[in-house]
Design a protein around this motif. Structure first.
Motif, short mmCIF file in Angstrom:
data_model
loop_
_atom_site.label_atom_id
_atom_site.label_comp_id
_atom_site.label_asym_id
_atom_site.label_seq_id
_atom_site.Cartn_x
_atom_site.Cartn_y
_atom_site.Cartn_z
N THR A 273 0.85 -1.18 0.00
CA THR A 273 0.00 0.00 0.00
C THR A 273 0.89 1.25 0.00
O THR A 273 1.66 1.46 0.94
CB THR A 273 -0.90 0.03 1.26
OG1 THR A 273 -1.42 -1.28 1.47
CG2 THR A 273 -2.03 1.03 1.12
N SER A 274 0.78 2.06 -1.02
CA SER A 274 1.52 3.32 -1.04
C SER A 274 0.72 4.36 -0.26
O SER A 274 -0.48 4.19 -0.02
CB SER A 274 1.72 3.80 -2.47
OG SER A 274 0.47 4.22 -2.99
N GLU A 275 1.41 5.45 0.10
CA GLU A 275 0.72 6.49 0.87
C GLU A 275 -0.42 7.12 0.06
O GLU A 275 -1.50 7.37 0.58
CB GLU A 275 1.71 7.59 1.31
CG GLU A 275 1.04 8.66 2.15
CD GLU A 275 1.86 9.00 3.39
OE1 GLU A 275 1.38 9.79 4.19
OE2 GLU A 275 2.98 8.45 3.54
N GLU B 246 -2.16 5.72 -2.27
CA GLU B 246 -3.23 4.72 -2.32
C GLU B 246 -4.05 4.76 -1.02
O GLU B 246 -5.27 4.72 -1.02
CB GLU B 246 -2.58 3.35 -2.50
CG GLU B 246 -3.41 2.33 -3.24
CD GLU B 246 -2.61 1.03 -3.43
OE1 GLU B 246 -3.24 -0.03 -3.57
OE2 GLU B 246 -1.35 1.09 -3.40
N VAL C 298 8.48 0.41 6.46
CA VAL C 298 7.54 0.86 5.44
C VAL C 298 6.48 1.78 6.03
O VAL C 298 6.18 2.84 5.50
CB VAL C 298 6.86 -0.34 4.75
CG1 VAL C 298 5.87 0.15 3.72
CG2 VAL C 298 7.90 -1.25 4.14
N THR D 22 6.53 5.60 6.42
CA THR D 22 6.24 6.51 5.32
C THR D 22 4.83 7.07 5.39
O THR D 22 4.52 8.05 4.76
CB THR D 22 6.44 5.82 3.96
OG1 THR D 22 5.46 4.79 3.83
CG2 THR D 22 7.83 5.21 3.86
#
Lengths: 460, 460
Positions: free
Chosen positions: B312-314, B316, B349, B352
């Protein structure tokens, strides 16, 4: 075992699950004291035995339930200890809360059968009576129920007690002879002793023989349904079982856990054996089928031989009956049943059988004459109504102790008739006394008690 | 309904099944008379209430059981009738035999809830209290139990009774005005009436609003677990459920019927919705999955959004949170949960994420931080310990009656403020009284009672 009675025990006494009410039982020296700590409506100390008190149970300020509390003051209780029975609302959540609260206030969770163990240790019941309590709860037919009730009320015990007292008398007389050592006195008349031992042996032998019936009453009469493939065995089994189910569910709320493939007729439990084989839709091949049939007959007390008259010639039938009777080493009863009585051809065909009057005509599918078959089963079981005067043994532990007693008594008889010294005679009598004592619990070990009471349900 | 009390009823009061003991309850004018015919150990007539008596039950000469009999003399009983409770051995065979014997001697099998119906008809409980008895038995958590207990003890009733009495007073005053017809008198001060109606409306409105919480307490807080396929939803669900199971089976013999996919934390019941979807091993395709997720969120009070930080990106994440919040019409609470906290890469992770302190780090598989999550669930449920002073409505029938009362009260207010004749005003007040009366049972119909009590278990 004595330390058992030092603490107060608690358990749910009624069946688990949701009900209108549930009863939680406390027993022990602190039972009333513990109840008093959680029951906030009145002081329970010094109230009379056998009284009921309405009020609330609280955990500190938190109200748990409105309950009815029954007080039993020692020794006027089942366990002969102080007992408090708490009738609460039958919610598993409430039951759990109250039991936890009792434990928080000093009670211990009861082990299986611990209440009845205490009743035994405190002399309320002897061991065979205590065992009968579990049998009584488990009994599912009129005859097994009567058998357990008779045992619980001490019928068996009083018979044994009487024998035991007479033996004790003779043992003490012979021991007295030993004290006089050299003097060759005979306090115990050998002729009288022999007469007594023969009498006792007769009673023990009768009790041992009663086990066969006791076992059948307790565990059900084993019945085998045999016959060719597709003759209607499975339909007949279902016809018998379904009727039972309908009767059992008659009174709402009392749903009995009907055991698969057992029925009760006329107060007698019948147990159908090897029904898995019957229920298989594909029948085993014929050769194996016959082998299996004989195997079933060996285990059964009653054999229902199901025939389709259209497919059975008289010669064939004679052969079957002969075969069955020859293979029938344990004398099981044979009921010959003509199925498919709804078929109009059947009556005609069956007339060709010589012995037609010995057959039962039914239709398993159309439920014709099932009641007639049931009456025939009851008759074949040959169990009379339990005579309250006649003691029947149904417990395998008791059977084994009785068999050991019998052996010891035979040794005593041998000792009387042969030149054996009094001390050996005493030893053999004491052996017999020991085994009788094991039944009623005069002789126990922790292991024995553990084995017996661990089979009880919790709360009893 | 009055003819209900003409006959004596009998039923098993404890849970069905095998137990150490079982309790059979008789209630009615002939309860003691019927018990006396089957209890052979002493004469039960004229014995004091709230006493216990040991003895035997016989069917003619046939012994059925040794029992304890509890006597409650009218009106000192639950139903206010004569009541006999028979504690017998907990064998279904014995229970059935004793109930049949009672019926043979003149009792009738009780219908579901018939004992409590009689308690209501005889004035022991009002209707909302009677309904609470069923809720109390069914309640499986501390909060639902406290809610039912409060209602059973009349908290709700006394609040309504007070309002009702004030309304009755005003209705009678206005009716008095009608008697004086032409004379234009005003016995009921309209300003005072308005103030009262506004007060009552406020209380009714608060009660209506309390239903949301009441319903959640009674039926559980709906919780949805959402997240991408394979993020660990099923593992998390099992982790939460398994812990519950372990706790529940702690006390032997009190096995609670745990409802699939429900847990109790801090006395609050949580109900996981659409767990069937979670349990499917093959996840639905993503598009349909999202749709389904929004559907679940609509039904849930609490949403557990499970994330795998490695996937999961920020950006997203921000998108997800926005989407969820936009779709969240009923303001369900959102808990963002970072799964796989056992993976050493995760901490790095997750740094972030801007708002990292708002996440709960767990490992569903390794059971890490499950207790932290549970505390978060309890906090998110936002159910305070039930205040015994504050009445909470949990019954949909009561809610509906309160809503109708509210409408009627609004009509009264409209009537006060507008030129409407007194007789219309009285009609509206009486409407309000009618609906309040439906809750407590001052107003009933046979149909209503039938509907309510048929949901009870037999024996209650």
């Amino acid at each position: 075992m004595q330390n058992h009675t030092q603490h107060t025990i608690v358990a749910l006494a009624t069946a688990a699950g949701v009900g209108a009410i549930a009863v939680i039982r406390l027993s022990g020296i602190d039972a009333i004291h513990i109840a008093n700590k959680i029951f906030t409506s009145k002081n329970l100390e010094n109230l009379p035995s056998h009284t009921l008190h309405f009020g609330t149970i609280k955990d500190g300020d938190l109200l748990i339930d409105e309950v009815l509390l029954a007080l039993f003051i020692a020794p006027q209780s089942y366990t002969k200890e102080n007992v408090v029975e708490i009738s609460c609302h039958g919610s598993p959540y409430i039951i759990e809360s109250i039991i936890k609260l009792c434990i928080k206030n000093g009670a211990q969770a009861a082990k299986p059968g611990e209440f009845t163990l205490r009743a035994f240790l405190n002399g309320s019941l002897d061991l065979s009576q205590a065992e009968a309590v579990a049998d009584l709860i488990a009994s599912g037919s009129k005859s097994s129920h009567q058998l357990a009730l008779q045992q619980m009320r001490g019928g068996f015990s009083s018979e044994l007690k009487n024998l035991r007292e007479q033996l004790v008398y003779f043992a003490s007389m012979i021991e007295l002879e030993l004290d006089f050592g050299e003097e060759d006195v005979e306090f115990a008349n050998r002729a009288q002793l022999k007469k007594l031992i023969l009498n006792i042996s007769k009673v023990i032998s009768r009790l041992i023989q009663s086990f066969e019936m006791g076992n059948v009453i307790k565990n059900g009469v084993p019945v085998a349904i045999v016959g060719k493939p597709n003759v209607g065995k499975s339909t007949l089994l279902n016809a018998l079982l379904n009727e039972e189910r309908a009767i059992v569910s008659e009174i709402a709320g009392t749903t009995r856990d009907t055991i698969e493939d057992e029925i009760t007729l006329g107060g007698i439990r019948f147990r159908f054996i090897d029904t898995a084989g019957i229920r298989q839709t594909t029948d085993v091949i014929e050769a194996k089928g016959v082998e299996r049939t004989f195997e079933k007959i060996k285990q059964a007390s009653i054999v229902l031989y199901l025939l389709d008259p259209r497919e059975t010639s008289e010669a064939e039938l004679t052969q079957i009956v002969n075969d069955l009777q020859n293979s029938n080493s344990n004398n099981s009863k044979l009921l010959l049943i003509i199925n498919k009585a709804d078929d109009e051809n059947v009556t005609t065909v069956s007339h060709t059988f010589t012995n037609a009057s010995n057959f039962i005509y039914i239709s398993a599918r159309e439920l014709i004459n099932i009641a007639v078959l049931e009456q025939a089963l009851i008759k074949a079981a040959n169990i009379n109504a339990i005579n309250t005067d006649e003691v029947i043994v149904s417990n395998i532990r008791h059977l084994e102790a009785l068999q050991k007693t019998e052996t010891a008594l035979n040794n005593v008889l041998y000792g009387i008739d042969n030149p054996i010294t009094s001390d050996f005679l005493v030893t053999d009598i004491k052996q017999a006394l020991y085994f009788i004592g094991e039944i009623t619990g005069e002789i126990t070990t922790d292991d024995l008690l553990e084995t017996i009471f661990s089979k009880f349900c919790i709360g009893k």
